[in-house]
Design a protein around this motif. Structure first.
Motif, PDB file in Angstrom:
ATOM      1  N   LEU A  12       0.833  -1.209   0.000  1.00 48.87           N
ATOM      2  CA  LEU A  12       0.000   0.000   0.000  1.00 48.87           C
ATOM      3  C   LEU A  12       0.868   1.259   0.000  1.00 48.87           C
ATOM      4  N   LEU A  13       1.923   1.230   0.785  1.00 47.40           N
ATOM      5  CA  LEU A  13       2.814   2.372   0.874  1.00 47.40           C
ATOM      6  C   LEU A  13       3.440   2.655  -0.492  1.00 47.40           C
ATOM      7  N   ASP A  14       3.915   1.579  -1.161  1.00 50.71           N
ATOM      8  CA  ASP A  14       4.521   1.741  -2.480  1.00 50.71           C
ATOM      9  C   ASP A  14       3.530   2.390  -3.459  1.00 50.71           C
ATOM     10  N   VAL A  15       2.323   1.848  -3.475  1.00 48.79           N
ATOM     11  CA  VAL A  15       1.307   2.378  -4.400  1.00 48.79           C
ATOM     12  C   VAL A  15       1.056   3.853  -4.110  1.00 48.79           C
ATOM     13  N   THR A  16       0.957   4.163  -2.824  1.00 45.31           N
ATOM     14  CA  THR A  16       0.683   5.542  -2.450  1.00 45.31           C
ATOM     15  C   THR A  16       1.822   6.465  -2.891  1.00 45.31           C
ATOM     16  N   LEU A  17       3.060   6.012  -2.687  1.00 46.35           N
ATOM     17  CA  LEU A  17       4.203   6.856  -3.046  1.00 46.35           C
ATOM     18  C   LEU A  17       4.228   7.130  -4.556  1.00 46.35           C
ATOM     19  N   ILE A  18       3.926   6.118  -5.344  1.00 45.80           N
ATOM     20  CA  ILE A  18       3.906   6.323  -6.803  1.00 45.80           C
ATOM     21  C   ILE A  18       2.773   7.275  -7.178  1.00 45.80           C
ATOM     22  N   ASP A  19       1.624   7.096  -6.535  1.00 47.90           N
ATOM     23  CA  ASP A  19       0.517   8.038  -6.767  1.00 47.90           C
ATOM     24  C   ASP A  19       0.942   9.466  -6.423  1.00 47.90           C
ATOM     25  N   ILE A  20       1.721   9.596  -5.358  1.00 49.45           N
ATOM     26  CA  ILE A  20       2.157  10.945  -4.966  1.00 49.45           C
ATOM     27  C   ILE A  20       3.002  11.574  -6.083  1.00 49.45           C
ATOM     28  N   ILE A  21       3.911  10.776  -6.656  1.00 45.54           N
ATOM     29  CA  ILE A  21       4.720  11.321  -7.753  1.00 45.54           C
ATOM     30  C   ILE A  21       3.814  11.776  -8.898  1.00 45.54           C
ATOM     31  N   LEU A  22       2.835  10.947  -9.230  1.00 44.42           N
ATOM     32  CA  LEU A  22       1.928  11.298 -10.335  1.00 44.42           C
ATOM     33  C   LEU A  22       1.145  12.578 -10.011  1.00 44.42           C
ATOM     34  N   VAL A  23       0.650  12.654  -8.788  1.00 46.67           N
ATOM     35  CA  VAL A  23      -0.138  13.827  -8.419  1.00 46.67           C
ATOM     36  C   VAL A  23       0.734  15.085  -8.471  1.00 46.67           C
ATOM     37  N   ILE A  24       1.980  14.957  -7.979  1.00 44.14           N
ATOM     38  CA  ILE A  24       2.863  16.126  -8.006  1.00 44.14           C
ATOM     39  C   ILE A  24       3.167  16.524  -9.455  1.00 44.14           C
ATOM     40  N   SER A  25       3.292  15.537 -10.340  1.00 43.55           N
ATOM     41  CA  SER A  25       3.557  15.883 -11.740  1.00 43.55           C
ATOM     42  C   SER A  25       2.396  16.678 -12.330  1.00 43.55           C
ATOM     43  N   LEU A  26       1.205  16.400 -11.841  1.00 45.01           N
ATOM     44  CA  LEU A  26       0.023  17.141 -12.292  1.00 45.01           C
ATOM     45  C   LEU A  26      -0.012  18.522 -11.627  1.00 45.01           C
ATOM     46  N   LEU A  27       0.357  18.523 -10.349  1.00 48.74           N
ATOM     47  CA  LEU A  27       0.272  19.752  -9.557  1.00 48.74           C
ATOM     48  C   LEU A  27       1.255  20.808 -10.049  1.00 48.74           C
ATOM     49  N   ILE A  28       2.470  20.386 -10.388  1.00 45.77           N
ATOM     50  CA  ILE A  28       3.479  21.374 -10.772  1.00 45.77           C
ATOM     51  C   ILE A  28       3.025  22.103 -12.035  1.00 45.77           C
ATOM     52  N   LEU A  29       2.330  21.389 -12.904  1.00 45.87           N
ATOM     53  CA  LEU A  29       1.772  22.041 -14.091  1.00 45.87           C
ATOM     54  C   LEU A  29       0.666  23.009 -13.698  1.00 45.87           C
ATOM     55  N   PHE A  30      -0.172  22.528 -12.792  1.00 47.31           N
ATOM     56  CA  PHE A  30      -1.310  23.366 -12.418  1.00 47.31           C
ATOM     57  C   PHE A  30      -0.850  24.629 -11.719  1.00 47.31           C
ATOM     58  N   GLN A  31       0.249  24.517 -10.967  1.00 48.04           N
ATOM     59  CA  GLN A  31       0.747  25.717 -10.279  1.00 48.04           C
ATOM     60  C   GLN A  31       1.227  26.762 -11.262  1.00 48.04           C
ATOM     61  N   CYS A  32       1.514  26.345 -12.485  1.00 44.51           N
ATOM     62  CA  CYS A  32       1.867  27.296 -13.542  1.00 44.51           C
ATOM     63  C   CYS A  32       0.636  27.653 -14.373  1.00 44.51           C
ATOM     64  N   GLY A  33      -0.538  27.310 -13.887  1.00 46.61           N
ATOM     65  CA  GLY A  33      -1.757  27.650 -14.605  1.00 46.61           C
ATOM     66  C   GLY A  33      -2.058  26.730 -15.771  1.00 46.61           C
ATOM     67  N   LEU A  34      -1.426  25.549 -15.809  1.00 49.18           N
ATOM     68  CA  LEU A  34      -1.681  24.623 -16.908  1.00 49.18           C
ATOM     69  C   LEU A  34      -2.523  23.461 -16.399  1.00 49.18           C
ATOM     70  N   PHE A  35      -3.713  23.318 -16.944  1.00 46.98           N
ATOM     71  CA  PHE A  35      -4.560  22.192 -16.587  1.00 46.98           C
ATOM     72  C   PHE A  35      -4.362  21.144 -17.671  1.00 46.98           C
ATOM     73  N   SER A  36      -3.368  20.262 -17.440  1.00 45.75           N
ATOM     74  CA  SER A  36      -3.045  19.275 -18.457  1.00 45.75           C
ATOM     75  C   SER A  36      -3.576  17.917 -18.036  1.00 45.75           C
ATOM     76  N   MET A  37      -4.078  17.166 -19.003  1.00 47.47           N
ATOM     77  CA  MET A  37      -4.608  15.839 -18.703  1.00 47.47           C
ATOM     78  C   MET A  37      -3.748  14.766 -19.351  1.00 47.47           C
ATOM     79  N   ALA A  38      -2.506  15.105 -19.692  1.00 49.12           N
ATOM     80  CA  ALA A  38      -1.677  14.158 -20.427  1.00 49.12           C
ATOM     81  C   ALA A  38      -0.904  13.211 -19.508  1.00 49.12           C
ATOM     82  N   THR A  39      -1.041  13.396 -18.191  1.00 50.64           N
ATOM     83  CA  THR A  39      -0.230  12.628 -17.231  1.00 50.64           C
ATOM     84  C   THR A  39      -0.229  11.118 -17.485  1.00 50.64           C
TER      85      THR A  39
END
Lengths: 289, 256, 290, 238
Positions: A12-39
């Motif tokens: 569970l921890l592993d899955v969560t950590l990978i999800d965190i990386i994915l979410v951050i990859s989405l977030l860093i774009l959003f923080q620049c005002g980019l709503f990208s769905m290509a993740t």
């Protein structure tokens, strides 16, 4: 290092950590005002790049993951040039089309073994790796947040024209974050491939993206901590919903999303919500006295 | 008398939107160190001209030069880097951020350090920029509002925050688009005094405003725009006396 | 010819879907992730009526009523509360995703996750000769019904008081209010129409496949999004043209390239269109400030 | 003050409006009689727009009464207040830009019968002859002055009891302002009451019978227009 954790909890921890990386990859774009769905698309690219290199070309796993990061970043930047011309909802849906092309493409060409996916991928990724990688990523996120880079990104998100008028190179920031976001998503995909040993195109479908989006928005986009907490929280929640053994799992999940949005439309860590909470808690002692 | 050098030059600048000509063959120079007023009825093309001067729009004809070099093909952020700062007619602040955050964002170009610069060096740079921002905030009389959220502030205060933020990029040329709209008389007088101080410090200013008194008192010269064309450019007293200006802008004198 | 008709028939279903989504975007600036669920609920509504022996037209109306009622219910509860809180468009996205999960879960439980057969009795059957080709009557009926519905919608939007009110609310709810228009009523109308269109699409999908299940709509949500990016967000003619083009492309790609690639081709076309025209075929250029 | 309380069309009493902790309007009393034109004057930020927005239902008052034709308007949604006869043409003219002038006017007509609407549009063309050539044009493409005329005409299409206009002179060349003022005088003559929020006191007083001066959310002075001398205007309004 983390062997003391029972196997299932470690999973569970592993899955969560990978999800965190994915979410951050989405977030860093959003923080620049980019709503990208290509993740999901970039995650698929990363997973397949590393899996193929390691299984077919006998590359060592770390090198395969690095290659995935490199391919993810390169593709993101080269797609970014045309795709970043789009704005707002068009960017969101255009990048979604991009992700669909990637994933459906993978499902339909020969060397990826089509819809059956790839199995027997060496699994060298340990919890220790994941913890270290996530720690580094979050550290960098915090550094960005506290520096003028973070301020510039916020400015771009809030009002790109005004930001440009203050000398901020909006295009360069966006290209850079698109590249970094692509690299991070690809890395997450590669790590996932070397964790489960099996990948197939259907794990990168629209559903994955929907889940990541809800983590991000429920957490709030102002700071990385919100989405990270939301990711962890939803994982715990999901486990408990499953153990409840109910067919209504999705119903509860959905109603939680609705309720959270009604209580905190900008996410649980947004200033608007925390200030409201603070007011409520400050009022409590008054009532007691 | 020497011919004053022009910091910004518009040569035959025109801008069309579809079939509408917003700015038509404007030739106009902002001289180094002067405060040039730009007035005219709404829709005369003043804001379009400012957008052209700050590279938010590109002209459909003619050329704009800043410090002798053409700005054609320049992006707004490059022009900011070269020394043009501006405010906006409808006040564009970063909402839900504090006054300090807004002004600090304007200091973006002042930061040199990379992401990996850690420890004392980074701390020193941040402290230095913060200090500069605080000084600007004090200059605009906003010290007591430093950590307030701009979204909750009054129109007049918001305008001042915007001016502070524009000054934060340390520009050579400051473009002010209706800086006193929504201000009380005392507040706009203060803005007038501030412009005077900036001018004394060597800053060049282009001032768009409807407040005829402010324009008369602060501007060295005034340009009048009507239907996208410059119909007069001269010292304030001369311009007010111009018959065409009276007709197109001042009218019967009621609107003073 | 046969392929073109096939393409137009499935394209007209896409267009109906896209119209519903584009109408909601145009009026409320909300991207409704519930749309596919509304479609499925509408299809089930008509299925229940058919199974109880009602004639097909009545069953279709029942389906439309179910879908419209469901849409209006969503709007007047959750979405209205979000509007009152001044929520961002992303909050609407997450909330409608949540609602979609809830709706799907309910259907899944009620049907025990079974695929239900959908009777074709009462729908047009067999081929008809047209320009020397044998064309299934059902496809022609789908095409004709969709076109009539779209034309009706276009006339209604452009030539009636309600249509003007809808445009006014879309442009500025506050100004519309000051002119005596009730925005909440307009929102309800938009959701009613959108739901009815979705139900119509749902019935056609169910008849074409002779089955319906809780997940019938899943793939179609993405298709609906594809249609509106292709045509341009908020544009009614865009949704129609986008839907028809997408349908035809899919059929041609299946026949001439490979069935595997038909979806990729469709998304590639969307990407290319967006790169040439960043706001779709009929979309208005997004207003840029300054 | 005129004591025309008996036939007041609009009566506002002790109106208080808050934004969070800040008080935007404090204890406002205001009366408009039949066929009367009343101006609300004051510097920017004094609360003129807030007053109009509160009467028209866009903002909720913290306290006080608003009566239109002796019916309480407090708590009613804005569209109902518009239908009841208080029509507010907001600052900035607020055209529905993608609709034509004709369509904008039709919007204003609300539930009037179709033939009645056509007649109403003819009346508006008579009132603003310069709009005749622009009827088929998209409202967003009109000049500022034309938009102001459409905004007034659109509000009049509802046959309001009180027409409220926020800053009709804003950003308009004096020549155009004259045309707008001329039209407003005709509106009053035709029997509609007028509530005018203006920064430009001299312009407003040229049309209004009476005026209220608002400073920091409070009425500091009210009276007949001829009581407002130059000095008074200077002291409050520049």
């Amino acid at each position: 290092m983390f062997e003391w954790i029972p196997a299932y909890q470690r999973f569970l921890l592993d899955v969560t950590l990978i999800d965190i990386i994915l979410v951050i990859s989405l977030l860093i774009l959003f923080q620049c005002g980019l709503f990208s769905m290509a993740t999901a698309g970039f995650a698929a690219i990363g997973g397949y790049t590393s899996a193929l290199l390691v299984t077919d070309a006998d590359w060592p796993v770390p090198l395969g993951i690095l290659a995935a990061v490199f391919v993810g970043a390169t593709l993101a930047v080269s797609f970014g040039l045309p795709v970043l011309r789009l704005r707002g909802i068009y960017l969101a849906l255009g990048s979604l089309a991009l992700a669909q092309v990637i994933v459906i493409g993978i499902a339909n060409v020969g060397f990826t073994n089509g819809v059956f996916g790839i199995s027997g991928i060496p699994t060298e990724v340990t919890t220790g790796w994941l913890v270290a990688i996530v720690a580094v990523i979050l550290l960098v996120m915090e550094l960005i947040h506290r520096s003028h880079f973070g301020r510039a990104m916020k400015a771009i998100r809030l009002d790109e024209h005004t930001a440009a008028g203050l000398g901020i190179n909006v295009f360069a920031y966006r290209m850079a974050t698109f590249g970094i976001g692509g690299a991070m998503a690809a890395m997450a995909g590669a790590l996932e491939a070397h964790r489960t040993a099996v990948i197939s195109p259907d794990q990168y479908d629209f559903g994955l993206l929907v889940v990541l989006l809800t983590y991000m928005f429920v957490g709030g986009v102002e700071h990385w901590l919100g989405p990270v907490l939301a990711t962890i929280g939803f994982r715990i929640l999901n486990e408990n919903l499953e153990f409840a053994g109910t067919d209504w799992e999705n119903f509860y999940y959905g109603s939680i999303l609705v309720v959270v949005m009604l209580l905190a439309p900008d996410g649980l860590t947004s200033r608007r919500f925390t200030q409201r909470l603070a007011r409520i808690f400050r009022r409590r002692p008054d009532l007691a006295t | 008398m020497t011919v004053p050098t022009e910091l910004l030059q518009c040569e035959g600048v025109g801008r069309r939107f579809g079939s509408v000509t917003a700015v038509d063959d404007v030739t106009l120079g902002v001289r180094s160190g002067e405060v040039l007023g730009l007035i005219g009825p709404n829709g005369a093309g003043k804001t379009t001209l400012v957008n052209l001067m700050s590279a938010y729009l590109s002209p459909t004809s003619g050329e704009i030069k800043f410090a002798g070099e053409s700005i054609a093909g320049c992006k707004p952020h490059e022009l900011a880097r070269r020394g043009i700062a501006r405010t906006y007619q409808n006040v564009c602040l970063f909402e839900q951020s504090t006054v300090l955050d807004n002004v600090l964002t304007g200091r973006h170009l002042g930061f040199q350090g990379g992401l990996w610069q850690l420890g004392r060096k980074r701390h020193r740079e941040e402290a230095r920029e913060r200090q500069l921002a605080v000084e600007l905030i004090e200059l605009l009389g906003l010290a007591e509002h430093m950590n307030e959220d701009v979204s909750a502030m009054s129109y007049g205060l918001r305008r001042r925050v915007e001016i502070a933020r524009a000054l934060a990029i340390e520009p050579q040329l400051l473009l002010l688009d209706e800086p006193t709209a929504g201000m009380t008389r005392t507040e706009s007088d203060e803005v007038g005094r501030l412009i005077g101080e900036l001018r004394a410090g060597g800053m060049t200013v282009l001032l768009i405003d409807h407040n005829v008194r402010l324009v008369s008192e602060t501007c060295d010269r005034v340009a009048v725009l009507d239907w996208g064309r410059v119909i007069a450019i001269d010292e304030p007293a001369e311009v007010w006396a111009d018959e065409r200006v009276r007709e197109a802008y001042l009218g019967t004198g009621e609107s003073g | 010819m046969q392929q073109t008709i096939n393409g137009l028939a499935s394209g007209s279903i896409y267009a109906l879907l896209g119209l519903g989504v584009t109408l909601i975007w145009g009026v409320l600036h909300v991207l409704t992730f519930t749309h596919a669920q509304v479609l499925t609920w509408g299809a089930f509504g008509s299925l229940i009526a058919i199974n109880r022996g009602y004639p097909v037209p009545v069953a279709i109306l029942v389906g439309m009523a179910v879908a419209a009622g469901l849409s209006v219910l969503i709007d007047s509860t959750v979405l209205e509360m979000l509007r009152r809180r001044g929520a961002s468009e992303y909050a609407f996205v997450v909330a409608t995703i949540g609602l979609a999960f809830m709706l799907e879960s309910i259907l899944r439980n009620r049907t025990r996750a079974r695929v239900e057969p959908y009777s074709r009795d009462g729908f047009p059957r067999g081929p008809i000769e047209l320009l020397g080709q044998n064309v299934p009557k059902l496809q022609l009926a789908v095409l004709a019904t969709s076109l009539i519905a779209m034309a009706g919608l276009a006339i209604w939007l452009n030539h009636t008081r309600a249509g003007r009110g809808m445009k006014a609310v879309a442009y500025s709810p506050e100004t519309a209010t000051l002119l005596g228009i009730n925005p909440r009523f307009i929102y309800a109308v938009a959701y009613t129409v959108s739901g009815m269109l979705a139900a119509l699409a749902g019935v056609f999908v169910a008849v074409s496949t002779a089955s319906v299940s809780y997940s019938s709509g899943d793939r179609l949500l993405l298709t609906a999004f594809a249609v509106i990016i292709l045509g341009g967000m908020g544009s009614v003619p865009g949704a129609v043209v986008g839907g028809l083009i997408l349908g035809v492309i899919e059929v041609y790609a299946t026949v001439h390239v490979s069935s595997k690639f038909s979806e990729v081709v469709a998304y590639l076309v969307i990407l290319v269109v967006l790169l040439v025209r960043p706001s779709g075929l009929f979309g208005a250029k997004e207003a840029t400030r300054v | 003050m005129t004591g025309s309380q008996g036939n007041a069309v609009l009566e506002v009493s002790d109106l208080t409006v808050r934004y969070g902790a800040a008080v935007a309007l404090r204890g406002i009393d205001l009366v408009i009689g039949e066929q009367e034109a009343v101006a609300v004057l004051g510097p920017n930020g004094a609360g003129k727009t807030t007053l109009l927005r509160t009467i028209s239902g866009l903002l909720k008052p913290a306290a006080g009464q608003i009566e239109l034709d002796s019916h309480s308007m407090v708590g009613r949604p804005a569209y109902r207040i518009a239908r009841a006869g208080f029509v507010h043409a907001p600052e900035g003219r607020s055209m529905i830009a993608p609709l034509t002038v004709t369509e904008n006017l039709q919007l204003g007509a609300g539930r009037r019968a179709r033939s009645d609407v056509a007649a109403g549009i003819d009346e508006m063309i008579e009132l603003f002859p310069s709009l005749r050539a622009r009827m088929g044009t998209k409202a967003g493409l009109l000049s500022g002055g034309e938009q102001q005329m459409v905004a007034i005409a659109r509000a009049l299409m509802a046959q309001p009891k009180v027409l409220a206009i926020d800053e009709p002179s804003m950003g308009l060349a004096p020549v155009v302002v004259d045309a707008v003022l001329e039209a407003l005088r005709k509106v009053i003559d035709s029997g509609t009451s007028l509530l005018l929020a203006e920064q430009n006191a001299r312009l407003a007083l040229a049309v209004a019978d009476r005026a209220y001066v608002l400073v920091h959310g409070e009425v500091v002075k009210s009276g007949n227009s001829d009581e407002f001398g130059d000095e008074l205007i200077e002291s409050y309004l520049t």
